[in-house]
Design a protein around this motif. Structure first.
Motif: not given
Ligand code: PEP
Ligand code: MG
Length: 757
Positions: A646-648, A521-523, A684-686, A513-515, A477-479, A612-614, A370-375, A633-638
Motif C-alpha cells: 500500500d503506497r499510503g 486517495d484522489k477523491l 513518469c512516477g516519482e 494529457f492523462r484522462t 498532465y494529471r487532469t 503501465l501501472e498494473v 501518497m498523493h498529498v506528497a506528490i501534490l 510507467v507509473g512507478s508509484n502504482d506499479l
Molecule cells: C504513478 O502511479 O506512478 C503515477 C504517475 O500516477 P499517480 O501518482 O497520479 O497515481
C-alpha cells in the motif's frame, strides 16, 4: 449537588469575567485579578508568576507582597515551592510553607510574614505557563474545594497569560514537558525543500471564547446533548469502519468510545461546570489537566492514548462551540507563511489552501508516494512526514522550520537556527539558479546519448515551469487535479478552455494529457464513490470512466476541441487489460467521429498511449504494443502492485525498494520489448525524478523521463555527468542479485565515477 465551594467559585468567576471583559492593559487586568482573588478567598496574598524564556518564573502581579518585587523576583522551574508547582504541574497546599524543605526565601517580597500557601499551575496547551499562589498569615489548612476553585481560576488566567499581551507568545512557546527550549524533531522526507513559517493546525483546536457561565444546570444539559451527538457520530464512524477493518482502526475507535463513555472523565467535566465554567471550558480544563499529567508518563502506549483523548476533547468542544464535529483551517484567515500541521491529509484537502501562503507541511503520518506528497511536490512545498507527536508538540502560531531535505523540523527555532536556515535558503536559491543556468544546456550524457526530460504537471501554476526548466514537454498532465480543485465537475466548455490554455502555454512542446484518474486517495469533493475496503485496488481511474462513459467522453471531447489543428497526446491510466484500452480508444474514436461530423477542425495528429501501472498489462505486450504509440510507467502504482504494498501506508512504505532487482528486471524486460516494437517507453512516477533512480533507468536503456519541475535540474546534472557504457556494464551484475536493494551499490558507482547526484 451544589457545594458552598462551588458557589464561592462561581461568584469569583463571575467577578473575574467582569474584570477580564473590562478595559485596561493586560497588566492592569492581572493586577485587579489578584486583588479580587485575595479578597474573595480571604487571603492576605495572591500572586501570579508567569513563565518566561529559559524556564524562569517571574512575579507578574501581587496583592500583599511588596510591589517592588513585581518583575524583579524570579524563580527557576524547580526552585522553591512555586518552582516545584511548575516543575510537577500539580497543586501544592501547605499550612507552614516556610518549614518546607523547598522553601526559597526571597527577602524583596516580604513573604516571611506569611505562613500558609496554596499554589496551582497555570496550564495552557498541556504546558505550565505560570503559577497562581495564595498565602495567609495564619497556618491554615486549605480545603480541597479551595484548591479546585483556584485551579478553575487559573484556567481563566491562562487565557490572559497566553493572549500574548503580557509577554510575547514566542516566549511562552516551550517544548516537551515544561521546558522552553526549541526542539528539533526527526521525521521522514516526503518532499524536499526548506520552508520557514508559522504553524497552522489543519484541524484546528477549538478556541473556547466563553469561559464563565451563570447557569450550571443549562451547561450540564449542553454537555449531555453534545456528548449524545458526539457518541452518535462515533458510532456511525465505528459502524462504517467495523466491517472494513480489523486491527488498528478498531482499536482506535474502541479507545475513543471508551473515553467518550468514561464516567470519570465526564464526571470531572461535570465538576468543572459546577465550579462556574461553561461546558466547553470545563472540557478544556479537564483535558488540560489530563494532558499535562499524561505527558509526564513515559509509557508509550499511554502517551499514544493522549492523542485519542486530544482528538476526543476537541470533537466534544467542537460540538459544544460549533454544534458539529471539527472542521479544517483552510477557510480561516491564514498568515502569509503557513506551515500546515496535520496527522495526515488527502490531496483534495491540501488544495483547499491558498498555495501562495503555503511554506511547508508537517504530518504525523505519511509516505512519499501518497498523493498529498506528490501534490506538494508539484506545488514545490516541502513536506516532512512521520513526525512523532507533531500535533502534541506544535501549537498553532509556533514558528516552524520544515527541512524536507533532511527529514526534520524545528519547532520554535532559536535565532541561530533561523539564521542558518535563511542562509541555507540563499544557498538553495543559488543552486536553483545554477540549475536555471543549465536550462538551455541539452540533457545529454557524457557519452553523447540524449535523454528526454519532461514535466509532470496538473495545475496551472505548473505551466511556467516548462519555460523555467527548459523541459522537453509535459510527460504527464494529471487532469484530475483541476477536477479536484473545483466545487463541481467542470463541463465541456470549461475543460476545453483549460486544456487550450495548457496547450497555448506549452508553445508547441508536447503535452501528454492523462484522462481522469480519480479514486483511491484522489477523491472528488462532489463525487461520492462510497466506502471501499481497499480503494487503491478498487473502483478507480479508468474503471470509473469506463463505467461512466459520459464523463470520459466529455473529457475526450474537450481535449479534441482544445487540440484542434495541433498535436494531441492522450494517455489512459490504470489500464490492466488490453480490452480496457480498446474500450477507451473506442470512446476516443466516437468523439473524433462526432467532431468530424460537426465539420469542426480536428487535431493535426493524435498519439494514444497508456500508463503501465498494473503488472498484468506487462504480460500482454504483443497485443498492447500494436495498439499504442507510447507507454508511460507509473512507478508509484506499479511498485504498489508489484510488491503488493500500500503506497499510503507509512508502516511498510520503506519495506521494499524501487531499486530492487525485481523492479529493475521488470523495467528491463519492458524496455527490451518496447524498444523492439519501436514504441516509446517513459517513466513518469516519482522514481523518474530522483537522480539515483533515474540513473538506474538510464542504465536499463530508458531515455525518456517525466518528473516534477524541481527535479529537472538535479536529474539533468546527473545525466550530463554520466558515462553510460560503464554503467550498463556495471548493472549487468546487479539484475540477478538476491539483495533487497541495490541502492548502495549504485550510489557507490556514482561516487566512484564522478556522477553528480
Ligand atoms: C504513478 O502511479 O506512478 C503515477 C504517475 O500516477 P499517480 O501518482 O497520479 O497515481
Ligand atoms: Mg498512478
Amino acid at each position: 449537588m451544589q457545594s458552598s465551594a462551588s458557589t464561592v467559585s462561581r461568584r469569583l468567576l463571575g467577578r473575574l469575567r467582569d474584570v477580564m471583559a473590562g478595559g485596561g492593559s493586560a497588566q492592569d487586568r492581572l493586577d485587579r485579578v489578584v486583588h479580587l482573588i485575595a479578597a474573595d478567598m480571604v487571603a492576605e496574598v495572591c500572586s501570579c508568576y508567569v513563565m518566561r524564556a529559559g524556564e524562569v518564573l517571574e512575579l507578574f502581579a501581587t496583592e500583599g507582597l511588596n510591589k517592588t518585587a513585581v518583575h524583579a523576583t524570579r524563580l527557576r522551574v524547580g526552585e522553591g515551592v512555586v518552582g516545584d508547582i511548575a516543575a510537577h504541574a500539580r497543586p501544592v497546599a501547605l499550612a507552614d510553607a516556610q518549614s518546607h524543605p523547598l522553601f526559597a526565601y526571597r527577602p524583596e517580597t516580604g513573604e516571611e510574614l506569611f505562613h500558609s500557601l496554596v499554589g496551582v499551575p497555570i496550564i495552557r496547551g498541556g504546558r505550565v505557563i505560570g503559577v497562581l499562589v495564595v498565602q495567609n498569615k495564619s497556618q491554615r489548612q486549605y480545603t480541597e474545594e479551595e484548591v479546585e476553585t483556584l485551579e478553575t481560576v487559573a484556567m481563566v488566567l491562562a487565557e490572559l497569560v497566553s493572549a500574548g499581551e503580557l509577554i510575547k507568545r514566542e516566549e511562552l512557546a516551550p517544548v516537551d514537558g515544561n521546558a522552553l527550549l526549541p526542539v528539533r524533531v526527526e521525521g521522514v522526507r516526503l518532499t524536499a525543500g526548506v520552508g520557514i513559517g508559522v504553524a497552522v493546525m489543519h484541524e484546528p483546536r477549538v478556541v473556547v471564547q466563553k469561559l464563565v457561565a451563570e447557569d450550571p444546570v443549562a451547561e450540564r444539559t449542553r454537555l449531555r446533548d453534545a456528548l449524545a451527538r458526539m457518541r452518535a457520530h462515533l458510532d456511525e464512524m465505528f459502524e462504517a469502519q467495523d466491517l472494513a477493518f480489523g486491527g488498528e482502526h478498531r482499536d482506535v475507535l474502541e479507545t475513543y468510545r471508551m473515553f467518550a463513555e468514561d464516567a470519570g472523565w465526564i464526571g470531572r467535566i461535570g465538576e468543572a461546570i459546577q465550579s462556574g465554567l461553561t461546558a466547553e471550558a470545563a472540557v478544556q480544563k479537564v483535558h488540560e489537566d489530563t494532558r499535562v499529567r499524561m505527558s509526564q508518563v513515559s509509557d508509550p502506549y499511554l502517551r499514544e492514548r493522549l492523542h485519542d483523548l486530544e482528538d476526543l476533547a476537541n470533537r466534544l468542544m467542537s460540538h459544544l462551540v460549533h454544534g458539529f464535529g471539527a472542521g479544517t483551517a483552510a477557510s480561516a484567515d491564514l498568515p502569509d507563511n503557513v506551515i500546515l500541521v496535520a496527522r495526515s491529509m488527502g490531496p483534495t484537502e491540501l488544495l483547499d489552501y491558498d498555495r501562495r501562503r503555503l511554506r511547508g507541511i508537517v504530518l504525523e503520518e505519511g509516505s512519499p508516494t501518497m498523493h498529498v506528497a506528490i501534490l506538494a511536490r508539484a506545488l514545490d512545498v516541502p513536506v516532512v512526514g512521520r513526525v512523532p507527536e507533531a500535533l502534541a508538540r506544535i501549537d498553532a502560531g509556533d514558528p516552524i522550520i520544515v527541512d524536507g531535505d533532511n527529514g526534520q523540523i524545528f519547532v520554535r527555532p532559536s535565532d541561530d537556527i533561523q539564521d542558518a536556515y535563511a542562509a541555507n535558503m540563499d544557498a538553495r536559491s543559488a543552486r536553483i539558479a545554477s540549475y536555471a543556468a543549465m536550462r538551455d544546456l541539452p540533457a545529454i550524457t557524457r557519452c553523447g546519448q540524449p535523454v528526454k526530460l519532461q514535466l509532470n504537471a496538473g495545475l496551472l501554476v505548473d505551466l511556467p515551469h516548462l519555460e523555467a526548466t527548459g523541459a522537453d514537454g509535459i510527460g504527464l498532465y494529471r487532469t484530475e487535479m483541476p477536477f479536484m480543485a473545483r466545487a463541481q465537475l467542470p463541463d465541456v466548455a470549461a475543460q476545453t478552455q483549460l486544456y487550450s490554455k495548457i496547450l497555448d502555454a506549452a508553445e508547441g512542446k508536447p503535452v501528454v494529457f492523462r484522462t481522469l484518474d480519480v479514486g483511491s486517495d484522489k477523491l472528488l469533493p462532489y463525487w461520492d464513490s462510497g466506502e471501499e475496503d481497499n480503494p487503491a485496488m478498487g473502483w478507480r481511474s479508468i474503471r470509473i470512466t469506463l463505467d461512466r462513459p459520459a464523463v470520459m467522453r466529455q473529457q475526450l471531447r474537450a481535449l479534441i476541441a482544445a487540440a484542434a489543428g495541433r498535436e494531441l497526446h492522450v494517455m489512459f491510466p490504470m489500464v490492466a487489460e488490453v480490452n480496457e484500452l480498446d474500450r477507451a480508444r473506442a470512446l476516443l474514436d466516437m468523439e473524433l467521429e462526432r467532431r468530424r461530423g460537426g465539420g469542426h477542425e480536428l487535431p493535426a495528429r493524435i498519439r494514444v498511449g497508456t500508463m503501465l501501472e498494473v503488472p498484468a498489462l506487462a504480460w500482454q505486450l504483443p497485443a498492447l504494443l500494436k495498439r499504442v504509440d507510447f507507454i508511460s510507467v507509473g512507478s508509484n502504482d506499479l511498485t504498489q502492485f508489484l510488491f503488493a504494498i500500500d503506497r499510503g501506508n507509512p508502516r511498510i512504505s520503506e519495506r521494499y525498494d524501487t531499486l530492487s532487482p525485481a523492479m529493475l528486471n521488470f523495467m528491463r524486460r519492458l524496455h527490451k520489448e518496447t524498444h523492439k516494437a519501436g514504441v516509446q517507453l517513459s517513466v513518469c512516477g516519482e522514481m523518474a525524478g530522483r537522480p539515483l533512480e533515474a540513473l538506474a533507468l538510464l542504465g536499463i536503456g530508458i531515455r525518456s523521463l517525466s518528473m516534477t519541475a524541481s527535479s529537472i535540474g538535479p536529474v539533468k546534472a546527473m545525466v550530463r555527468s554520466l558515462f553510460l557504457p560503464a554503467l550498463e556494464r556495471y548493472m549487468e551484475c546487479l539484475y540477478d542479485l538476491p539483495d533487497r536493494s541495490v541502492r548502495e551499490k549504485l550510489r557507490n558507482f556514482a561516487v566512484d565515477h564522478g556522477v553528480v547526484l
